[in-house]
Every structure is written in C-alpha cells, then in structure tokens.
Design a protein around this motif. Structure first.
Motif, PDB file in Angstrom:
ATOM      1  N   GLU A 189     -25.052  24.729  -1.756  1.00  0.00           N
ATOM      2  CA  GLU A 189     -23.605  24.382  -2.193  1.00  0.00           C
ATOM      3  C   GLU A 189     -23.298  25.432  -3.332  1.00  0.00           C
ATOM      4  O   GLU A 189     -23.511  25.690  -4.379  1.00  0.00           O
ATOM      5  N   HIS A 190     -21.901  26.194  -2.939  1.00  0.00           N
ATOM      6  CA  HIS A 190     -22.390  27.110  -3.367  1.00  0.00           C
ATOM      7  C   HIS A 190     -21.249  26.768  -4.326  1.00  0.00           C
ATOM      8  O   HIS A 190     -21.049  27.735  -5.876  1.00  0.00           O
ATOM      9  N   ASN A 191     -20.015  26.196  -4.123  1.00  0.00           N
ATOM     10  CA  ASN A 191     -18.344  25.847  -5.243  1.00  0.00           C
ATOM     11  C   ASN A 191     -19.148  24.653  -5.844  1.00  0.00           C
ATOM     12  O   ASN A 191     -19.385  23.644  -6.239  1.00  0.00           O
ATOM     13  N   ALA A 192     -17.947  24.234  -7.121  1.00  0.00           N
ATOM     14  CA  ALA A 192     -18.013  23.648  -7.386  1.00  0.00           C
ATOM     15  C   ALA A 192     -17.198  22.643  -6.912  1.00  0.00           C
ATOM     16  O   ALA A 192     -16.218  23.057  -6.225  1.00  0.00           O
ATOM     17  N   PRO A 193     -16.777  21.254  -7.305  1.00  0.00           N
ATOM     18  CA  PRO A 193     -15.758  20.481  -6.632  1.00  0.00           C
ATOM     19  C   PRO A 193     -14.478  20.675  -6.714  1.00  0.00           C
ATOM     20  O   PRO A 193     -14.514  21.548  -7.822  1.00  0.00           O
ATOM     21  N   HIS A 194     -13.533  20.438  -6.055  1.00  0.00           N
ATOM     22  CA  HIS A 194     -12.030  20.805  -6.838  1.00  0.00           C
ATOM     23  C   HIS A 194     -10.751  20.506  -6.333  1.00  0.00           C
ATOM     24  O   HIS A 194      -9.948  20.615  -6.942  1.00  0.00           O
ATOM     25  N   GLY A 195     -11.805  19.495  -6.659  1.00  0.00           N
ATOM     26  CA  GLY A 195     -10.873  18.025  -7.011  1.00  0.00           C
ATOM     27  C   GLY A 195      -9.802  17.294  -6.953  1.00  0.00           C
ATOM     28  O   GLY A 195      -8.870  16.851  -7.115  1.00  0.00           O
ATOM     29  N   SER A 196      -9.733  17.198  -5.285  1.00  0.00           N
ATOM     30  CA  SER A 196      -8.715  16.351  -4.832  1.00  0.00           C
ATOM     31  C   SER A 196      -9.145  15.293  -5.251  1.00  0.00           C
ATOM     32  O   SER A 196     -10.662  14.838  -5.667  1.00  0.00           O
ATOM     33  N   SER A 197      -8.429  14.468  -3.763  1.00  0.00           N
ATOM     34  CA  SER A 197      -9.584  12.716  -4.761  1.00  0.00           C
ATOM     35  C   SER A 197     -10.345  12.422  -4.296  1.00  0.00           C
ATOM     36  O   SER A 197     -10.695  12.009  -3.402  1.00  0.00           O
ATOM     37  N   PRO A 198     -10.966  11.799  -5.254  1.00  0.00           N
ATOM     38  CA  PRO A 198     -10.563  10.891  -6.837  1.00  0.00           C
ATOM     39  C   PRO A 198     -10.832  11.965  -7.746  1.00  0.00           C
ATOM     40  O   PRO A 198     -11.232  11.336  -8.788  1.00  0.00           O
ATOM     41  N   GLY A 199     -10.957  12.878  -7.546  1.00  0.00           N
ATOM     42  CA  GLY A 199     -11.655  13.921  -8.523  1.00  0.00           C
ATOM     43  C   GLY A 199     -12.228  14.455  -8.869  1.00  0.00           C
ATOM     44  O   GLY A 199     -13.494  13.732  -8.177  1.00  0.00           O
ATOM     45  N   VAL A 200     -12.458  15.627 -10.024  1.00  0.00           N
ATOM     46  CA  VAL A 200     -13.881  16.381  -9.866  1.00  0.00           C
ATOM     47  C   VAL A 200     -14.931  15.398 -10.370  1.00  0.00           C
ATOM     48  O   VAL A 200     -16.139  15.299  -9.998  1.00  0.00           O
ATOM     49  N   PRO A 201     -15.217  14.430 -11.662  1.00  0.00           N
ATOM     50  CA  PRO A 201     -16.119  13.917 -11.977  1.00  0.00           C
ATOM     51  C   PRO A 201     -16.732  12.874 -11.125  1.00  0.00           C
ATOM     52  O   PRO A 201     -17.619  12.931 -10.368  1.00  0.00           O
ATOM     53  N   VAL A 214     -31.787  15.581   3.324  1.00  0.00           N
ATOM     54  CA  VAL A 214     -31.129  16.603   3.451  1.00  0.00           C
ATOM     55  C   VAL A 214     -32.371  16.336   1.828  1.00  0.00           C
ATOM     56  O   VAL A 214     -32.357  15.645   0.792  1.00  0.00           O
ATOM     57  N   THR A 215     -31.863  17.883   1.448  1.00  0.00           N
ATOM     58  CA  THR A 215     -32.210  18.078   0.086  1.00  0.00           C
ATOM     59  C   THR A 215     -31.105  19.249  -0.012  1.00  0.00           C
ATOM     60  O   THR A 215     -30.247  20.228   0.283  1.00  0.00           O
ATOM     61  N   LEU A 216     -30.380  18.970  -1.313  1.00  0.00           N
ATOM     62  CA  LEU A 216     -29.227  19.440  -2.413  1.00  0.00           C
ATOM     63  C   LEU A 216     -30.201  20.630  -2.621  1.00  0.00           C
ATOM     64  O   LEU A 216     -29.916  20.896  -4.628  1.00  0.00           O
ATOM     65  N   VAL A 217     -29.725  21.775  -2.457  1.00  0.00           N
ATOM     66  CA  VAL A 217     -29.038  22.473  -3.936  1.00  0.00           C
ATOM     67  C   VAL A 217     -27.968  22.774  -4.477  1.00  0.00           C
ATOM     68  O   VAL A 217     -26.883  24.004  -3.667  1.00  0.00           O
ATOM     69  N   HIS A 218     -27.847  23.180  -5.650  1.00  0.00           N
ATOM     70  CA  HIS A 218     -27.048  24.009  -6.079  1.00  0.00           C
ATOM     71  C   HIS A 218     -27.346  25.021  -7.072  1.00  0.00           C
ATOM     72  O   HIS A 218     -28.100  25.284  -6.839  1.00  0.00           O
ATOM     73  N   VAL A 219     -26.025  25.785  -7.048  1.00  0.00           N
ATOM     74  CA  VAL A 219     -26.601  27.060  -7.831  1.00  0.00           C
ATOM     75  C   VAL A 219     -26.875  27.525  -9.144  1.00  0.00           C
ATOM     76  O   VAL A 219     -26.524  28.280 -10.295  1.00  0.00           O
ATOM     77  N   THR A 220     -25.759  26.522  -9.556  1.00  0.00           N
ATOM     78  CA  THR A 220     -24.876  26.517 -10.928  1.00  0.00           C
ATOM     79  C   THR A 220     -26.026  24.838 -11.157  1.00  0.00           C
ATOM     80  O   THR A 220     -25.586  23.729 -10.939  1.00  0.00           O
ATOM     81  N   HIS A 221     -25.700  25.276 -12.945  1.00  0.00           N
ATOM     82  CA  HIS A 221     -26.145  23.426 -13.703  1.00  0.00           C
ATOM     83  C   HIS A 221     -24.818  22.519 -13.621  1.00  0.00           C
ATOM     84  O   HIS A 221     -24.816  21.469 -13.567  1.00  0.00           O
ATOM     85  N   PHE A 222     -23.620  23.322 -13.528  1.00  0.00           N
ATOM     86  CA  PHE A 222     -22.453  22.922 -13.999  1.00  0.00           C
ATOM     87  C   PHE A 222     -22.239  21.954 -12.606  1.00  0.00           C
ATOM     88  O   PHE A 222     -21.468  20.881 -12.359  1.00  0.00           O
ATOM     89  N   ASN A 223     -22.312  22.730 -11.546  1.00  0.00           N
ATOM     90  CA  ASN A 223     -21.388  22.530 -10.172  1.00  0.00           C
ATOM     91  C   ASN A 223     -22.867  20.851 -10.190  1.00  0.00           C
ATOM     92  O   ASN A 223     -21.907  20.301  -9.695  1.00  0.00           O
ATOM     93  N   THR A 282     -15.177  28.890 -19.390  1.00  0.00           N
ATOM     94  CA  THR A 282     -15.457  27.806 -18.321  1.00  0.00           C
ATOM     95  C   THR A 282     -16.593  27.624 -17.237  1.00  0.00           C
ATOM     96  O   THR A 282     -16.901  28.927 -16.808  1.00  0.00           O
ATOM     97  N   THR A 283     -17.036  27.389 -16.743  1.00  0.00           N
ATOM     98  CA  THR A 283     -17.739  26.518 -15.632  1.00  0.00           C
ATOM     99  C   THR A 283     -19.058  26.574 -16.500  1.00  0.00           C
ATOM    100  O   THR A 283     -19.433  26.398 -17.523  1.00  0.00           O
ATOM    101  N   GLU A 284     -20.166  27.945 -15.904  1.00  0.00           N
ATOM    102  CA  GLU A 284     -21.534  28.177 -16.100  1.00  0.00           C
ATOM    103  C   GLU A 284     -21.425  29.412 -16.672  1.00  0.00           C
ATOM    104  O   GLU A 284     -22.026  29.584 -17.373  1.00  0.00           O
ATOM    105  N   VAL A 285     -20.459  29.836 -17.159  1.00  0.00           N
ATOM    106  CA  VAL A 285     -19.541  31.454 -18.319  1.00  0.00           C
ATOM    107  C   VAL A 285     -20.624  31.277 -19.831  1.00  0.00           C
ATOM    108  O   VAL A 285     -21.752  32.154 -19.886  1.00  0.00           O
ATOM    109  N   THR A 286     -20.390  30.191 -20.166  1.00  0.00           N
ATOM    110  CA  THR A 286     -21.079  30.566 -21.566  1.00  0.00           C
ATOM    111  C   THR A 286     -22.960  30.093 -21.458  1.00  0.00           C
ATOM    112  O   THR A 286     -23.275  30.916 -22.602  1.00  0.00           O
ATOM    113  N   GLU A 287     -23.718  30.086 -20.186  1.00  0.00           N
ATOM    114  CA  GLU A 287     -24.547  29.599 -20.092  1.00  0.00           C
ATOM    115  C   GLU A 287     -25.351  31.080 -19.492  1.00  0.00           C
ATOM    116  O   GLU A 287     -26.047  32.174 -19.905  1.00  0.00           O
TER     117      GLU A 287
END
Length: 319
Positions: A89-101, A113-122, A251-256
């Motif tokens: 997964e390259h991206n953060a969720p985009h906020g369509s229903s039911p919302g990001v969290p 499947v094994t799911l791999v994110h590219v950032t801890h934020f994602n 924002t997102t992972e920039v502070t890391e």
C-alpha cells in the motif's frame, strides 16, 4: 526468486528492482495501466523482464506484489493460480465514507495476504482488520550530493497540481511564491501560474525526466513540500539526498522523515514562508541544513536497509 509486480509507481519500483531477484512486469501492446512494462524514464536493471499476459501461465512466479485492488483478479485470470501474495500500500486512506480512521483496507479480504505499508502513518490510519501487516519504509537510489543552490529559487515537485488542488497544497503556492520565485516540477503542471493568478516570473512549470529533475532541483536554493495529504512524497526524500534544505508541512509522515536541523517543518504557513526567505537569503545556512538533511535521509531511507527489509519479508512469505 521470480517476482511478479505491475509497473505502478516508478520511483518506488526503481529502488525495489535493485534487489537480487528477477522482476516480471506485465506488458500489453498499448502499454496501458495494467501492462506498462519496463520504465522508459527510470534506470532499471536487466533483471526486470517484460512478459505479455498470455505468457504469464508459463512463468515460474514465486511471489506476487499487489499494489491495486483489481490486480488480484488479474492474477487469477493471467496466472490461473495464486502464489504467495504481498499487498503493498503506497497511499494513506483518502477519506471516503466511513472516513479516514475507519477506512477498511481492501486487501484485508484476501486470504493469506501480507499487507505492507510504506509509512507507519499509513499503517495507523488504515483499518487492517487483523490482516498480517508490517511497514517497510522507503529506500532511495542515491543520486548523490548534487546541490549547488546557485539559483535563489524554491523548488516544488507535484504531479497534476491543478486537478489535485488542496490535497497537494496547490492553494498554498502563492504564499510561497511571495517568498521566492517558484519552480514547479511534475506531470501536467502546465498553466499552473495562470490558474493561481501568478505572474510567470514567480511560478514556472517544468516537466523533466528523472535524471534531468535531480540536476534541476539541485540548482535551486530550497525544496518546498506543501502537500497536505499524501503517504510520504519520494520527491522530499530525493531532495534531501541531493543535499537540499527542505521546508515542509508537518503532515502525515513528514515529521518522522525530517528531523530537527534538516529543514523547517510546521503547519504555520508564516513559519514556512519565513524559512524559505531565510534559506534564499543565506546560502551558507542552506548548505549546512542541506548537509544535515542528506545525513539524516541516508541513515533512515538508504537503499541497503530498504532491500534488506524486503529480502527478510520475501523469504518469510515464501518459505
């Protein structure tokens, strides 16, 4: 090991295919989104081989790297079987229903499947619903410390800034253009100055190859990352590799990714525009900050660490 993956994200794939395996990329006559084949503007090794979909059943594929939800159906149709699956997964969720969290990840419904994110934020923002999940942070093919900063301009890299608007911080560009002339690099950036009501001498658009991009960025005094919502822009990490001081939204992972001393990170636009003015006015400050940015990014986002992380995961999912 023979790894099947689609050419979806050129910059990420450029790092991934530096590993010790054979990388099979589908190619179709029209080189459309599901058959783009080898990159034409990135430097990929000979271990990346193009295979038409009709020949994939004859390939000994050890693992598949999925990157888009519909690719699983292509695996079933083109391979006729399911080797071990990794969904990247390259991206953060985009906020369509039911919302990001509460956004469930589409790969959570794929058995095994094994799911791999590219950032801890994602990883934090997607609802993985118990799917085996890990994070493998980005790795960058080091372009070298090319920064000269000879042009007292700010550089921005963003694709389709007019269409993507607030997501990429396009509406913030006039504030940065008031602090320093902007050079905006990326796909479909034409007409940006007119769209923002900026005179051409304050905002210029450029579409370059990857090699040309690095050389052009390195001539600019400072890199600006105005993106509100993304995973973690690889252009930010590439600018740090070049030895550029960076100014970015917190924002997102920039502070890391940007530690103290490697640039200025804030959600206050006035703080960011003041930083751009300071770097443009003080080349020595820009150089010192860029050197710290390069040291930090090499330590965390170096290619060797990235490839080692992927090697451990690939051995785990195929054993």
């Amino acid at each position: 090991m023979r790894i099947l993956l689609w050419h979806v994200h050129g910059s990420w794939t450029t790092a991934f295919v530096r590993g010790p395996h054979t990388y099979v990329v589908p190619v179709t006559p029209d080189r459309g989104p599901d058959g783009l084949g080898r990159a034409r503007t990135f430097d990929w090794p000979d271990s990346v081989v193009e295979v038409p979909p009709e020949r994939l059943r004859d390939q000994d594929i050890d693992v598949v790297i999925l990157q888009r939800p519909h690719e699983l159906a292509l695996v079933d149709r083109w391979l006729g079987r399911r080797p071990p699956l990794v969904h990247l997964e390259h991206n953060a969720p985009h906020g369509s229903s039911p919302g990001v969290p509460d956004t469930p990840h589409p790969a959570a419904d794929i058995p095994g499947v094994t799911l791999v994110h590219v950032t801890h934020f994602n990883r934090l923002m997607w609802d993985d619903r118990g799917t085996p999940t890990t994070v493998i942070e980005h790795g960058i093919v080091d372009p070298g410390p090319l920064w000269t900063g000879e042009l007292p301009h700010a550089a921005v890299v963003v694709n389709e800034p007019v269409r993507r608007g607030r997501t990429t911080g396009t509406d913030l560009l006039p504030a940065f253009a008031a602090a320093a002339p902007l050079d905006v690099f990326g796909m479909r950036t034409g007409g940006l100055a007119g769209h923002l009501g900026l005179p051409p001498d304050r905002c210029r658009s450029h579409e370059l190859t990857q090699a040309e991009l690095h050389e052009a960025l390195a001539r600019r005094r400072v890199y600006v990352h105005p993106v509100r919502w993304t995973s973690l822009g690889l252009s930010l990490l590439e600018a740090m590799h070049l030895g550029m001081p960076v100014v970015a939204l917190a924002t997102t992972e920039v502070t890391e990714a940007v530690p103290p001393g490697a640039g200025v990170v804030s959600n206050r636009v006035d703080v960011l525009t003041d930083a751009v003015r300071d770097f443009v006015a003080d080349p020595a400050l820009a150089r010192r900050t860029g050197e710290r940015a390069r040291a930090a990014v090499l330590a965390r986002y170096g290619l060797s660490r990235f490839l080692d992380d992927w090697e451990r995961l690939l051995k785990e999912v195929t054993r």
